[in-house]
Design a protein around this motif. Structure first.
Motif, PDB file in Angstrom:
ATOM      1  N   UNK A   1       0.823  -1.204   0.000  1.00  0.00           N
ATOM      2  CA  UNK A   1       0.000   0.000   0.000  1.00  0.00           C
ATOM      3  C   UNK A   1       0.863   1.262   0.000  1.00  0.00           C
ATOM      4  N   UNK A   2       0.455   2.286  -0.756  1.00  0.00           N
ATOM      5  CA  UNK A   2       1.150   3.569  -0.792  1.00  0.00           C
ATOM      6  C   UNK A   2       0.504   4.516   0.210  1.00  0.00           C
ATOM      7  N   UNK A   3       1.332   5.147   1.047  1.00  0.00           N
ATOM      8  CA  UNK A   3       0.837   6.047   2.074  1.00  0.00           C
ATOM      9  C   UNK A   3       1.461   7.433   1.935  1.00  0.00           C
ATOM     10  N   UNK A   4       0.666   8.448   2.241  1.00  0.00           N
ATOM     11  CA  UNK A   4       1.203   9.802   2.360  1.00  0.00           C
ATOM     12  C   UNK A   4       1.949   9.914   3.684  1.00  0.00           C
ATOM     13  N   UNK A   5       3.113  10.547   3.662  1.00  0.00           N
ATOM     14  CA  UNK A   5       3.927  10.695   4.871  1.00  0.00           C
ATOM     15  C   UNK A   5       3.496  11.930   5.646  1.00  0.00           C
ATOM     16  N   UNK A   6       3.317  11.761   6.955  1.00  0.00           N
ATOM     17  CA  UNK A   6       3.110  12.880   7.867  1.00  0.00           C
ATOM     18  C   UNK A   6       4.338  12.937   8.789  1.00  0.00           C
ATOM     19  N   UNK A   7       5.147  13.968   8.623  1.00  0.00           N
ATOM     20  CA  UNK A   7       6.373  14.101   9.417  1.00  0.00           C
ATOM     21  C   UNK A   7       6.015  14.592  10.813  1.00  0.00           C
ATOM     22  N   UNK A   8       6.626  13.970  11.820  1.00  0.00           N
ATOM     23  CA  UNK A   8       6.238  14.264  13.198  1.00  0.00           C
ATOM     24  C   UNK A   8       6.504  15.717  13.586  1.00  0.00           C
TER      25      UNK A   8
ATOM     26  N   UNK B   1       6.167   9.561  10.255  1.00  0.00           N
ATOM     27  CA  UNK B   1       7.601   9.287  10.180  1.00  0.00           C
ATOM     28  C   UNK B   1       8.371  10.398  10.883  1.00  0.00           C
ATOM     29  N   UNK B   2       9.533  10.027  11.392  1.00  0.00           N
ATOM     30  CA  UNK B   2      10.428  11.010  12.010  1.00  0.00           C
ATOM     31  C   UNK B   2      11.665  11.153  11.141  1.00  0.00           C
ATOM     32  N   UNK B   3      12.188  12.362  11.054  1.00  0.00           N
ATOM     33  CA  UNK B   3      13.344  12.631  10.202  1.00  0.00           C
ATOM     34  C   UNK B   3      14.363  13.479  10.954  1.00  0.00           C
ATOM     35  N   UNK B   4      15.535  13.567  10.374  1.00  0.00           N
ATOM     36  CA  UNK B   4      16.548  14.498  10.854  1.00  0.00           C
ATOM     37  C   UNK B   4      16.268  15.833  10.184  1.00  0.00           C
ATOM     38  N   UNK B   5      15.707  16.764  10.917  1.00  0.00           N
ATOM     39  CA  UNK B   5      15.384  18.054  10.328  1.00  0.00           C
ATOM     40  C   UNK B   5      16.671  18.749   9.889  1.00  0.00           C
ATOM     41  N   UNK B   6      16.646  19.299   8.700  1.00  0.00           N
ATOM     42  CA  UNK B   6      17.832  19.943   8.145  1.00  0.00           C
ATOM     43  C   UNK B   6      18.580  19.083   7.152  1.00  0.00           C
ATOM     44  N   UNK B   7      18.356  17.766   7.202  1.00  0.00           N
ATOM     45  CA  UNK B   7      19.018  16.864   6.247  1.00  0.00           C
ATOM     46  C   UNK B   7      18.205  16.803   4.954  1.00  0.00           C
ATOM     47  N   UNK B   8      18.884  16.845   3.834  1.00  0.00           N
ATOM     48  CA  UNK B   8      18.225  16.772   2.533  1.00  0.00           C
ATOM     49  C   UNK B   8      17.618  15.391   2.350  1.00  0.00           C
ATOM     50  N   UNK B   9      16.282  15.340   2.218  1.00  0.00           N
ATOM     51  CA  UNK B   9      15.589  14.057   2.128  1.00  0.00           C
ATOM     52  C   UNK B   9      15.970  13.243   0.896  1.00  0.00           C
ATOM     53  N   UNK B  10      16.542  13.901  -0.110  1.00  0.00           N
ATOM     54  CA  UNK B  10      16.959  13.174  -1.304  1.00  0.00           C
ATOM     55  C   UNK B  10      18.062  12.166  -0.990  1.00  0.00           C
ATOM     56  N   UNK B  11      18.780  12.382   0.130  1.00  0.00           N
ATOM     57  CA  UNK B  11      19.882  11.502   0.503  1.00  0.00           C
ATOM     58  C   UNK B  11      19.531  10.569   1.665  1.00  0.00           C
ATOM     59  N   UNK B  12      18.303  10.654   2.184  1.00  0.00           N
ATOM     60  CA  UNK B  12      17.948   9.935   3.410  1.00  0.00           C
ATOM     61  C   UNK B  12      17.094   8.706   3.132  1.00  0.00           C
TER      62      UNK B  12
END
Length: 385
Positions: free
Chosen positions: A6-13, A78-89
């Motif tokens: 299933x494809x889901x839309x991401x909601x960043x925390x 989802x949780x991410x490293x804020x400031x990091x370019x998502x193209x590389x994550x």
């Protein structure tokens, strides 16, 4: 249960204000410090980060992921490293197969455990939770942000962890130590990596210390991580305080070499490098032979530490001011900033040289360290002291 593929839309925390219960750590500075290679100056980056307690209803959680599905629409947090370019994550763990900046594909190949459903449960897991660095620096310190009053206020009775935490003695030491420090009365539930837990009321704390779990194309950058000096210093004080109470009548070498046993995943010309430093008065130590509190004191008593980059360097936070440290980074991860950041926080003089990998595109490739380069840097550091 969600559908296979299933494809889901991401909601960043960091954008989910509606789920925030309260702020545990105000919008204060976190930092990242690029490694000092061949005497180059460090690059220090700072940003503001708020750490909060969140509530998610009807959540599906995997014990090794910092993301989960929740709510009647099965939204994906989802949780991410804020400031990091998502193209590389790459944050694909647990039931998340892959993702881009806005959407993710999930998989359903796990047993669903419904017995946790009616509990008010704190989730303390996440990407890399079974790795010593992630556990000591990123995940377990969240316990130091919690108080008995907070548990009482939200009627939180249970804590979900990956079952591996139960099996690793050093991880258990850290867990018990932090729970005792905060006087937290909470029942720990361990869940297998092959199962999903369903929780009606899931409480989650976003990472105060964090770095990109896995990267692609660009393998490292000081923008891929951040660390909170205040939280690191609290971890340091709690662990050192307990270690000094328990471990008695033992001496530790002042010059240590972090040696690896033959079965290590990533190898290098250790015999050659170790032989040189044994001649310089270093003692080879294998950290897996020490309990956690002994590792704390081992690093705290050391005046000079040498060894390959790896999770063992997480113990830098226990070093005394002005301790010297020397390591090496394969060329493809030359900007890896986690350990240089920890060294900066405790005012340890840590310097690096570059190593030469067999496969420049593989972050875990075997590599070679040039003895003349490392011996020269070692001599330079002695002369500076």
């Amino acid at each position: 249960m969600f559908k296979q593929g299933e494809i889901k839309t991401i909601y960043w925390i960091d954008q989910l204000e509606s789920h925030k219960l309260e702020t545990l750590f105000k919008n204060d500075d976190v930092i990242s410090v690029a490694p000092c290679i061949n005497h180059q100056n460090n690059i220090i980056s700072t940003q503001k980060l708020e750490t909060n307690l969140y509530l998610f209803k009807n959540a599906y959680i995997h014990p090794r992921s910092s993301h989960f599905i929740y709510g009647p629409q099965h939204d994906l947090m989802m949780e991410r490293v804020t400031g990091a370019n998502l193209a590389y994550c790459n944050y694909a763990t647990g039931y998340l197969r892959f993702h881009n900046q806005t959407h993710a594909m999930i998989k359903n190949q796990f047993r669903c455990n419904k017995q946790d459903a009616h509990y008010n449960t704190l989730y303390l897991g996440g990407n890399g939770v079974t790795n010593y660095y992630h556990w000591l620096i990123e995940v377990a310190p969240k316990l130091l942000l919690i108080t008995p009053n907070l548990l009482k206020k939200y009627k939180i009775k249970y804590l979900i962890l990956d079952h591996t935490i139960q099996q690793l003695p050093s991880f258990q030491e850290i867990l018990k130590l932090f729970l005792k420090q905060q006087q937290l009365s909470i029942e720990v539930i361990y869940r297998n990596k092959n199962e999903i837990s369903i929780v009606n009321n899931l409480f989650y704390i976003n990472h105060r210390n964090n770095f990109v779990y896995n990267s692609q194309i660009k393998l490292s950058s000081h923008e891929f991580s951040y660390v909170c000096p205040q939280l690191i210093n609290k971890v340091r004080d709690v662990c050192l305080g307990q270690a000094n109470k328990i471990v008695k009548n033992r001496t530790y070498p002042e010059k240590i070499f972090l040696a690896r046993k033959p079965e290590s995943v990533r190898t290098y010309n250790q015999d050659e490098i170790l032989a040189y430093f044994l001649q310089q008065g270093f003692t080879a130590v294998y950290l897996e032979d020490y309990c956690f509190l002994e590792q704390v004191l081992l690093f705290n008593h050391a005046k000079f530490i040498i060894g390959p980059t790896g999770a063992a360097w997480s113990n830098l936070i226990f070093c005394q001011t002005a301790t010297q440290a020397l390591s090496w980074l394969p060329v493809q991860i030359s900007e890896f900033s986690v350990f240089s950041t920890l060294a900066h926080i405790v005012q340890c003089d840590m310097q690096f040289i570059l190593a030469h990998p067999q496969d420049p595109l593989n972050a875990h490739s075997n590599y070679n360290v040039k003895l003349d380069h490392i011996s020269q840097l070692y001599a330079d550091m002695l002369n500076q002291n």
